[in-house]
Design an enzyme around this catalytic site. Structure first.
Site, PDB file in Angstrom:
ATOM      1  N   ASP A 132     -39.771  65.896 -15.448  1.00 52.97           N
ATOM      2  CA  ASP A 132     -38.508  65.162 -15.407  1.00 52.97           C
ATOM      3  C   ASP A 132     -38.635  63.859 -14.645  1.00 52.97           C
ATOM      4  OD1 ASP A 132     -36.911  67.043 -16.622  1.00 52.97           O
ATOM      5  OD2 ASP A 132     -36.625  68.172 -14.764  1.00 52.97           O
ATOM      6  N   LYS A 186     -34.529  61.518 -18.448  1.00 55.15           N
ATOM      7  CA  LYS A 186     -33.739  60.403 -18.959  1.00 55.15           C
ATOM      8  C   LYS A 186     -34.548  59.127 -18.885  1.00 55.15           C
ATOM      9  CE  LYS A 186     -28.999  61.113 -17.909  1.00 55.15           C
ATOM     10  NZ  LYS A 186     -28.155  61.215 -16.763  1.00 55.15           N
ATOM     11  N   MET A 207     -26.280  64.455  -6.825  1.00 52.19           N
ATOM     12  CA  MET A 207     -25.784  63.781  -8.029  1.00 52.19           C
ATOM     13  C   MET A 207     -24.440  63.106  -7.792  1.00 52.19           C
ATOM     14  SD  MET A 207     -26.907  66.399 -11.055  1.00 52.19           S
ATOM     15  CE  MET A 207     -26.771  67.991 -10.292  1.00 52.19           C
TER      16      MET A 207
HETATM   17  N1  SAH Z   1     -33.618  70.371  -8.098  1.00 49.88           N
HETATM   18  C1  SAH Z   1     -33.391  69.190  -7.305  1.00 49.88           C
HETATM   19  C2  SAH Z   1     -32.001  68.607  -7.503  1.00 49.88           C
HETATM   20  C3  SAH Z   1     -31.725  68.167  -8.915  1.00 49.88           C
HETATM   21  S1  SAH Z   1     -30.178  67.383  -9.067  1.00 49.88           S
HETATM   22  C4  SAH Z   1     -33.651  69.513  -5.839  1.00 49.88           C
HETATM   23  O1  SAH Z   1     -33.757  70.676  -5.465  1.00 49.88           O
HETATM   24  O2  SAH Z   1     -33.791  68.562  -5.052  1.00 49.88           O
HETATM   25  C5  SAH Z   1     -30.636  65.703  -8.904  1.00 49.88           C
HETATM   26  C6  SAH Z   1     -30.070  65.117  -7.627  1.00 49.88           C
HETATM   27  O3  SAH Z   1     -30.866  65.509  -6.527  1.00 49.88           O
HETATM   28  C7  SAH Z   1     -30.070  63.612  -7.570  1.00 49.88           C
HETATM   29  O4  SAH Z   1     -28.948  63.075  -8.254  1.00 49.88           O
HETATM   30  C8  SAH Z   1     -29.993  63.369  -6.095  1.00 49.88           C
HETATM   31  O5  SAH Z   1     -28.689  63.565  -5.615  1.00 49.88           O
HETATM   32  C9  SAH Z   1     -30.844  64.495  -5.552  1.00 49.88           C
HETATM   33  N2  SAH Z   1     -32.217  64.079  -5.293  1.00 49.88           N
HETATM   34  C10 SAH Z   1     -33.337  64.573  -5.845  1.00 49.88           C
HETATM   35  N3  SAH Z   1     -34.425  63.981  -5.321  1.00 49.88           N
HETATM   36  C11 SAH Z   1     -33.971  63.105  -4.411  1.00 49.88           C
HETATM   37  C12 SAH Z   1     -34.601  62.191  -3.514  1.00 49.88           C
HETATM   38  N4  SAH Z   1     -35.929  62.067  -3.458  1.00 49.88           N
HETATM   39  N5  SAH Z   1     -33.819  61.441  -2.713  1.00 49.88           N
HETATM   40  C13 SAH Z   1     -32.478  61.559  -2.731  1.00 49.88           C
HETATM   41  N6  SAH Z   1     -31.832  62.392  -3.553  1.00 49.88           N
HETATM   42  C14 SAH Z   1     -32.569  63.160  -4.379  1.00 49.88           C
END
Ligand code: SAH
Length: 512
Positions: free
Chosen positions: A42, A63, A178
């Site tokens: 992803d 995306k 998100m």
């Molecule tokens: N499975 C992922 C979350 C997926 S939802 C997890 O456990 O981290 C996607 C959201 O995660 C993004 O919109 C953002 O809000 C957050 N996110 C993921 N990686 C990030 C990063 N490196 N820095 C800040 N926000 C992050």
């Protein structure tokens, strides 16, 4: 890596890649990446994590800038199809696969299709993101519970299915994923739910990645502050009394190479020795190898010398790669370290010596200065007249050592164990260099200097502020002869030495 083997059953690993910093991958994730042949990934998988999958088939299902993501059903079916073809599949997701990662839906479909799968949890951005900003999600002084929610919504309308009033009543720290593009709505929901507009909030962008930024404020002003700072994606929001603790705990910016970008021009392979040391000091590393280490096309001469290795008085290893390829050759010929028992062994420097020691060989001789000329002098003083020496190095590598030994009356055989293949510099790396985004370029060989300058159109292709670090005098001399001004030459001519010289020169000692 294994190839498609139609008869065998495939397997899918649902793997959390962590929030971006490759150091936050789990050991199991790394093991899986070494064992699979295809990766389905992803947008949120960190770029440096992706670099580790270079040798695998990669399928992107995230995306695009202007396009929609591949829909979830198609991803589910792709995973099933690959597994039924007998492929070993790593389904790599940002953070943890089951925290807003739709990993549960994929696992359910695999189970339904009778496909073997394993779930490898990852470090979620919801906890690691705040931690990298110096914010603990719980703390006895400020929070005894935390929740992770999504502000994503399907269509226009209020944030989906979150009982904000219950959330703020029952939970101290709230992490919103998100939500950064809808921060106004999130703030409004929280204030409506009863939180004061003075309640602390932080927004963390690109957490654990080289460009991490944090904006702190209150529910009253965070939306404006985030807009002023042009906070983009990915970002997460942390709400709660733990936020101000960052004032004392924030640690990222205290590392000595924080905010410093270093271009590493050597082939770091999967281990990333130099990059790893620089990153651990906080540097952003641009991996721009000008050469790649590859096996020889024809290994017959290497194999023949391996079978007669015990006939030589001395065996010399002129690089870490020489050690690794000679040991591969020993194995191929059903031999091991014992084949070296009759010989004395020399390593060109401490890195090569360490590689030998890992394989059970303690070198008899390592020269004081780590260049091939001084190894020649050191060896000559040790050798009995008419000695025979086998030197393992790179195809087309330097011949000075063999020349020195021969002119002192010894028999020296120079045998290539691997080759360096020139690689083109990626346009993005070149652009970063030209735009002055690279603070330091680290060179570990004369050939890497030549190749980088070829790609950049000569020394003038580098902006005047770009600082140059060289591993040793020979590399520095090449750089100077091609018009570069060398900022530092490593005090100790090893990767460790190079990294610590850059750190010393680039980073102020942090004030605690
Ligand atoms: N499975 C992922 C979350 C997926 S939802 C997890 O456990 O981290 C996607 C959201 O995660 C993004 O919109 C953002 O809000 C957050 N996110 C993921 N990686 C990030 C990063 N490196 N820095 C800040 N926000 C992050």
């Amino acid at each position: 890596m294994s190839v498609v083997n139609g008869g065998d059953k495939g397997v899918v690993y649902l793997v959390g890649a962590g929030p971006g910093d490759p150091g936050l991958l789990t050991l199991r994730a790394v093991e899986v990446l070494r064992s699979v042949d295809v990766v389905v990934y992803d947008r949120l998988v960190g770029p440096q994590v992706l670099e580790m999958t270079e040798s695998l088939e990669r399928i992107y299902v995230g995306k695009g800038k202007d396009s929609h993501a591949v829909d979830q059903d198609s991803i589910n079916e792709l995973l099933v199809k690959l597994a039924l073809q007998g492929r070993r599949v790593c389904r790599l997701k940002g953070g943890d696969p089951f925290v807003f990662g739709r990993g549960g839906e994929e696992a359910a479909r695999l189970a339904e299709a009778g496909v073997d799968f394993e779930v490898v949890p990852g470090i979620t951005s919801a906890i690691a993101g705040p931690a990298y900003a110096g914010i603990p999600v719980t703390d006895r002084r400020a929070a005894s519970s935390f929740a992770c929610v999504t502000a994503h919504q399907r269509a226009d309308g209020p944030t989906r299915s979150i009982d904000w009033a219950a959330l703020v009543r029952g939970c101290d720290t709230i992490v919103v994923l998100m939500g950064s593009s809808r921060i106004d709505a999130v703030v409004a929901d929280l204030v409506d739910a009863g939180l004061a507009s003075s309640h602390p909030v932080a927004v963390i962008e690109s957490a654990t990645l080289p460009g991490q930024r944090t904006v702190e404020g209150t529910l009253g002003d965070i939306a404006a502050r985030a807009a002023d700072a042009k906070i983009g994606s990915p970002a997460l929001i942390v709400v709660g009394n733990v936020v101000p603790l960052s004032g004392k705990i924030e640690w990222l910016s205290k590392r000595r190479l924080h905010g410093v970008t270093v271009m590493v021009t050597r082939d770091e392979g999967a281990n990333g020795t130099l990059s790893g040391i620089l990153r651990s000091q906080g540097a952003a590393v641009v991996g721009a190898p000008t050469l790649r280490i590859q096996p020889l096309e024809d290994e017959s001469v290497l194999d023949a010398s391996i079978s007669r290795i015990g006939e030589y008085d001395w065996v010399v290893f002129s690089s870490i790669s020489a050690v690794s390829y000679v040991f591969k050759a020993l194995k191929r010929n059903r031999l091991d370290a014992r084949a070296l028992a009759p010989c004395r062994v020399s390593a060109i420097g401490p890195g090569t010596a360490a590689a030998l020691e890992e394989r059970g060989i303690t070198p008899d001789l390592i020269p004081d200065r780590f260049v091939s000329e001084s190894l020649g002098d050191a060896l000559v003083s040790e050798l009995r007249p008419g000695s025979s020496i086998l030197i393992f190095g790179a195809l087309g590598g330097r011949t000075e050592l063999a020349d020195t030994l021969r002119s002192a009356g010894h028999k020296a055989a120079l045998v290539p164990a691997y080759r360096n293949i020139p690689v083109k510099l990626e346009p993005v790396h070149l652009a970063a260099l030209e735009a002055g985004e690279v603070d330091w370029v680290a060179f570990t060989s004369s050939s890497s200097v030549k190749r980088l300058l070829d790609a950049a159109g000569g020394a003038k292709g580098l902006p005047p502020g770009t600082r140059i670090a060289c591993i040793g005098q020979t590399t520095a001399a090449t750089a100077e002869s091609l018009g570069l001004t060398v900022t530092i030459v490593a005090e100790e001519h090893t990767l460790d030495g190079l990294a610590s010289s850059i750190t010393k020169e680039a980073g102020p000692v942090p004030v605690s």
